[in-house]
Design a protein around this motif. Structure first.
Motif, mmCIF file in Angstrom:
data_model
loop_
_atom_site.group_PDB
_atom_site.id
_atom_site.type_symbol
_atom_site.label_atom_id
_atom_site.label_comp_id
_atom_site.label_asym_id
_atom_site.label_seq_id
_atom_site.Cartn_x
_atom_site.Cartn_y
_atom_site.Cartn_z
ATOM 1 N N SER A 1 0.823 -1.208 0.000
ATOM 2 C CA SER A 1 0.000 0.000 0.000
ATOM 3 C C SER A 1 0.859 1.262 0.000
ATOM 4 O O SER A 1 0.522 2.245 -0.661
ATOM 5 C CB SER A 1 -0.949 0.000 1.189
ATOM 6 N N SER A 2 1.985 1.245 0.713
ATOM 7 C CA SER A 2 2.853 2.422 0.726
ATOM 8 C C SER A 2 3.503 2.637 -0.638
ATOM 9 O O SER A 2 3.650 3.777 -1.092
ATOM 10 C CB SER A 2 3.923 2.284 1.803
ATOM 11 N N HIS A 3 3.863 1.547 -1.299
ATOM 12 C CA HIS A 3 4.444 1.657 -2.644
ATOM 13 C C HIS A 3 3.419 2.197 -3.628
ATOM 14 O O HIS A 3 3.728 3.057 -4.464
ATOM 15 C CB HIS A 3 4.951 0.285 -3.093
ATOM 16 N N ARG A 4 2.178 1.705 -3.543
ATOM 17 C CA ARG A 4 1.108 2.193 -4.420
ATOM 18 C C ARG A 4 0.858 3.673 -4.209
ATOM 19 O O ARG A 4 0.730 4.440 -5.169
ATOM 20 C CB ARG A 4 -0.190 1.423 -4.152
ATOM 21 N N LYS A 5 0.788 4.088 -2.960
ATOM 22 C CA LYS A 5 0.524 5.496 -2.654
ATOM 23 C C LYS A 5 1.631 6.389 -3.211
ATOM 24 O O LYS A 5 1.361 7.422 -3.833
ATOM 25 C CB LYS A 5 0.417 5.665 -1.136
ATOM 26 N N ALA A 6 2.886 5.979 -3.024
ATOM 27 C CA ALA A 6 4.013 6.759 -3.537
ATOM 28 C C ALA A 6 4.017 6.764 -5.067
ATOM 29 O O ALA A 6 4.291 7.788 -5.701
ATOM 30 C CB ALA A 6 5.323 6.206 -2.999
ATOM 31 N N MET A 7 3.715 5.618 -5.662
ATOM 32 C CA MET A 7 3.716 5.515 -7.122
ATOM 33 C C MET A 7 2.652 6.421 -7.735
ATOM 34 O O MET A 7 2.927 7.158 -8.690
ATOM 35 C CB MET A 7 3.471 4.070 -7.543
ATOM 36 N N PHE A 8 1.442 6.406 -7.185
ATOM 37 C CA PHE A 8 0.390 7.250 -7.736
ATOM 38 C C PHE A 8 0.665 8.732 -7.479
ATOM 39 O O PHE A 8 0.309 9.581 -8.297
ATOM 40 C CB PHE A 8 -0.978 6.841 -7.208
ATOM 41 N N ALA A 9 1.294 9.063 -6.364
ATOM 42 C CA ALA A 9 1.676 10.454 -6.114
ATOM 43 C C ALA A 9 2.690 10.910 -7.161
ATOM 44 O O ALA A 9 2.572 12.016 -7.722
ATOM 45 C CB ALA A 9 2.255 10.599 -4.711
ATOM 46 N N ASN A 10 3.680 10.071 -7.458
ATOM 47 C CA ASN A 10 4.674 10.413 -8.474
ATOM 48 C C ASN A 10 4.054 10.492 -9.862
ATOM 49 O O ASN A 10 4.367 11.399 -10.648
ATOM 50 C CB ASN A 10 5.813 9.385 -8.479
ATOM 51 N N MET A 11 3.173 9.540 -10.171
ATOM 52 C CA MET A 11 2.544 9.541 -11.489
ATOM 53 C C MET A 11 1.620 10.752 -11.662
ATOM 54 O O MET A 11 1.578 11.357 -12.744
ATOM 55 C CB MET A 11 1.761 8.248 -11.706
#
Length: 141
Positions: free
Chosen positions: A14-24
């Motif tokens: 979940s932390s990776h997803r949150k960071a990935m979508f923030a970057n995207m």
């Protein structure tokens, strides 16, 4: 069972997803068009649309909420300035997903995510060349 659990996990924590979508989302608002895999693009759509809705609200609290995800100050200002005014009258659907086909290496389905109105902005920025009197000179001769 997955009752009422929405969203794709994308094989990430979940932390990776949150960071990935923030970057995207930051890249999407900066460049207004990015290329990614189709499942990520479909999930990014809702994430980015919620940020544009916050930008349309425009108050200080909405800016703080959006700043949780958009960590580049220039992109945040662009979101709350240019993009919020562009979508002021639009009730939703601020992004679109265009399917490209499959990636060569691993056959993953690829898509382009773009902010709606990018093509219109590009067409408006291209100036049509004015006649420089070429036809008039030919008519006189």
């Amino acid at each position: 069972m997955r009752h009422r659990n929405s969203g794709r996990k994308l094989n990430k924590s979940s932390s990776h997803r949150k960071a990935m979508f923030a970057n995207m989302a930051t890249s999407l608002f900066l460049h207004e068009r990015i290329q990614t895999t189709t499942p990520k693009a479909k999930e990014l759509r809702g994430f980015a649309d919620r940020l544009v809705t916050l930008a349309k609200r425009g108050d200080a609290h909405a800016k703080r909420l959006a700043a949780r995800y958009i960590q580049d100050r220039e992109v945040l200002d662009k979101l709350f300035g240019e993009l919020a005014t562009r979508f002021a009258e639009r009730p939703g659907g601020y992004t679109r997903v265009l399917h490209l086909g499959n990636r060569t290496g691993d056959n993953a389905p690829m898509s382009i995510v773009e902010v709606v109105g990018v093509a219109d902005a590009i067409v408006e920025s291209i100036e049509t060349p004015e006649d420089e009197g070429g036809e008039e000179e030919l008519a006189e001769a």
